[in-house]
Each structure stands twice: as C-alpha cells, then as structure tokens.
Motif scaffolding. Structure first.
Motif, PDB file in Angstrom:
ATOM      1  N   ASP A  73      -4.059  -6.367  -3.627  1.00 24.66           N
ATOM      2  CA  ASP A  73      -3.905  -5.690  -4.902  1.00 24.66           C
ATOM      3  C   ASP A  73      -3.823  -6.703  -6.037  1.00 24.66           C
ATOM      4  O   ASP A  73      -3.978  -7.916  -5.819  1.00 24.66           O
ATOM      5  N   HIS A 109      -2.550   6.676  -8.397  1.00 30.52           N
ATOM      6  CA  HIS A 109      -1.216   6.630  -9.002  1.00 30.52           C
ATOM      7  C   HIS A 109      -0.151   7.085  -8.005  1.00 30.52           C
ATOM      8  O   HIS A 109       0.938   6.500  -7.940  1.00 30.52           O
ATOM      9  N   HIS A 117       0.568   4.292  -5.610  1.00 30.16           N
ATOM     10  CA  HIS A 117       1.494   3.308  -6.176  1.00 30.16           C
ATOM     11  C   HIS A 117       2.939   3.788  -6.048  1.00 30.16           C
ATOM     12  O   HIS A 117       3.837   3.006  -5.720  1.00 30.16           O
ATOM     13  N   ARG A 120       4.179   1.059  -3.914  1.00 26.15           N
ATOM     14  CA  ARG A 120       4.335   0.002  -4.927  1.00 26.15           C
ATOM     15  C   ARG A 120       3.131  -0.922  -5.007  1.00 26.15           C
ATOM     16  O   ARG A 120       3.186  -1.950  -5.706  1.00 26.15           O
ATOM     17  N   ARG A 159      -0.187  -2.282  -6.516  1.00 27.78           N
ATOM     18  CA  ARG A 159      -0.734  -2.226  -7.864  1.00 27.78           C
ATOM     19  C   ARG A 159      -2.261  -2.145  -7.767  1.00 27.78           C
ATOM     20  O   ARG A 159      -2.926  -3.135  -7.475  1.00 27.78           O
TER      21      ARG A 159
END
Length: 311
Positions: A94, A215, A218, A222, A224
């Motif tokens: 990420d 989203h 995430h 977590r 990104r």
C-alpha cells in the motif's frame, strides 16, 4: 480429496520464505459482478500499487470452460489469441509500504472444497491474519445516495451490530460463501464487504461501488489504498445517469420511488445518510439507456444472478 497443495504453483521469481502479511483481499467472482466492481478494484490496485505475482492456481482443474466460455479471436482465416482465465495471487504494497495479498480471478466452478483447502494452505504459508472478501450485488438502491456496504464475518463480533442484513434466509451458495464458512470453521478471521449497486446500473461499470469497497477495506484493515482516478470516473458515470434521468419523467418517477424506499430502510435500521456525499442535480445516459433496453430484452444483456435482499 486430492492433495490441495498441488493446486497452487509459486511463481519462479517468488521467494515465499520472505513473505509475511496480515491481510489478504479476495475478489474471486460471485453470482454476478454487479457494476463490474471486482474487476475495477483489481485493475485499480494492480495499476496504482507496486506488485508482483506470487503464484497461480491450476485453473484447468477449477474452471468450467463450456459453462463460462472465454473469448477467442478469429482473424480472417486463423485463430489469433485466447483470453485464458487465471486465478492469481499477487503481493502488493500500500502507500505506506505495508504488504498485502490479492487473490483474484473467476469464481471456481469445480473442486470447491479442495480449493478452500488450498487457500487455507496459502493463508498458513504466509501467516495471513485477516482475509477480506470484496464483492457486490444488485440492490434496490438509487445512484443518488452514497453506496452502502453490507458486512459479514466468520465471527459476528468482528463487525458492527447494524452492518448485517436484518433477515435470515436460504440461498444458492457462491464459492465466496463457502470459503468464508470453511475458513471460519478453521479459526481464521474473515470479513466480507458487499457493496450495494443500483439494480438498474448492475450491467455497467459503477466506480462508486469500487470506491466504497476500498474505503470499507481501509476501515477494517487500515491499509492505505489510493483513490486514483476513481472519483473522476464515478462523477462522470453519475453525470451520464443524471442526464438520462433528467430527460425522462418516467425514470424520474422510478428513481424517486427507489429513493423513498431506500431512505425508509436506512431510517428503519438506524444508519446515517451522509447528505454531503449526494451528487448534484444535473450530474449517466447512453449506458443507462442501453441497460434499460436490455432489461426489456432488446439487446439480451440482462444481468443474471439471484434476486437480492432488500438492503
């Protein structure tokens, strides 16, 4: 059962001894890829993040070629190319350089239990702590509202109490459903994210749902993950739909009815509506018209799959 480890072959350049990840994302096909969002997510992640192939599953043992005929090109007097299906495991990083896995490809048609055991072996091999299933389904939702994402999990304590469907029902299984069940039985953490795609747009690219899945990913991992050009593509799609709706009083009435039904369900379940995320009034035309014609049988492009539950 035949040896499940024989279904997976490491890439010649991969050194599995050095790979340890917390998260594996799974975008294997489902009943129908509503809004083509599994494909959109795969292409987006592989085009925007550093990645390489760790290995592949033996698709010849898993895929029903006659039932899901791949495309082949006939060029004048010879066959020129064949779009061979692949079930591939990628290693990505990420934007914070955190490694994660992406398992993508068509839904296996055959040897489901053996494939589950092979994925379980991969999870153990790479010390995966969390498997996240990304999928979509056609829903009675309007394009004028933020995309809802229903969550499910191997352990209900992993997800908020209000995120699931308010009903219990029996349905035809998908491979993803069996994978979630079996991995949970073996003690693995599995979280499913299913984006609600408006039924009337299920047959076209719907980037809004891909964004919602990223989203939501995430939130539970977590990781990104970049938005890239997806917001621009989503705005363009909404603009085309709104242009078509604005030109048809009949469509305006249908969309208004869907909005009323959708908002009532949201209020009933106590979920918030983020009005700041609503598109403006004059923002999808050719694609919507073609899709609606398909529902009437004009072009035969009616999406398949079971009826979806009411949010």
């Amino acid at each position: 059962m035949l040896d499940p480890t024989m279904l997976f072959t490491y890439s010649g350049t991969a050194d599995q001894r050095t790979v340890r990840v917390e998260t594996m994302l799974v975008t294997l096909g489902n009943y129908v890829d509503a809004g083509h969002d599994q494909r959109i997510v795969n292409e987006h992640l592989l085009n925007t993040l550093p990645n390489h192939v760790l290995g592949r599953f033996d698709v010849d043992q898993l895929f029903d070629y006659a039932g899901h005929r791949p495309q082949i090109v006939f060029d004048k007097d010879h066959f020129a190319s064949f779009s061979a299906p692949e079930i591939t495991l990628h290693l990505l990083h990420d934007t914070d350089d955190t490694p994660f896995l992406l398992l993508s490809g068509p839904e296996p048609s055959l040897q489901w239990e053996r494939m589950v055991a092979a994925i379980d072996h991969v999870i153990e091999e790479f010390d995966v702590q969390r498997t996240v299933m990304l999928q979509t389904f056609p829903a009675p939702a309007p394009h004028t509202r933020p995309v809802l994402v229903t969550r499910f999990a191997s352990d209900p304590d992993l997800i908020p109490i209000n995120s699931g469907l308010p009903v219990t029902f029996q349905m035809s299984s998908s491979f993803g459903g069996l994978l979630t069940l079996r991995l949970g039985e073996r003690g693995h953490v599995v979280i499913g994210l299913a984006a609600h795609v408006p039924q009337y747009l299920a047959g076209i690219d719907y980037p809004d749902a891909a964004l919602a899945l990223l989203h939501a990913t995430h939130e539970v991992t977590r990781l990104r993950l970049p938005d890239g050009d997806l917001p621009l593509r989503a705005n363009a799609t909404r603009a085309q739909v709104d242009e078509s709706v604005a030109a048809s009083p009949e469509l305006q009435q249908v969309i208004a009815q869907i909005e009323t039904h959708h908002d009532a369900l949201i209020a009933e379940r106590g979920l918030p509506i983020n009005t700041d995320s609503l598109p403006d009034g004059d923002e999808i035309a050719a694609e919507l018209e073609a899709y609606l014609r398909g529902l009437d049988g004009v072009d035969g492009n009616k999406p398949d799959g079971p009826p979806s539950p009411d949010a």
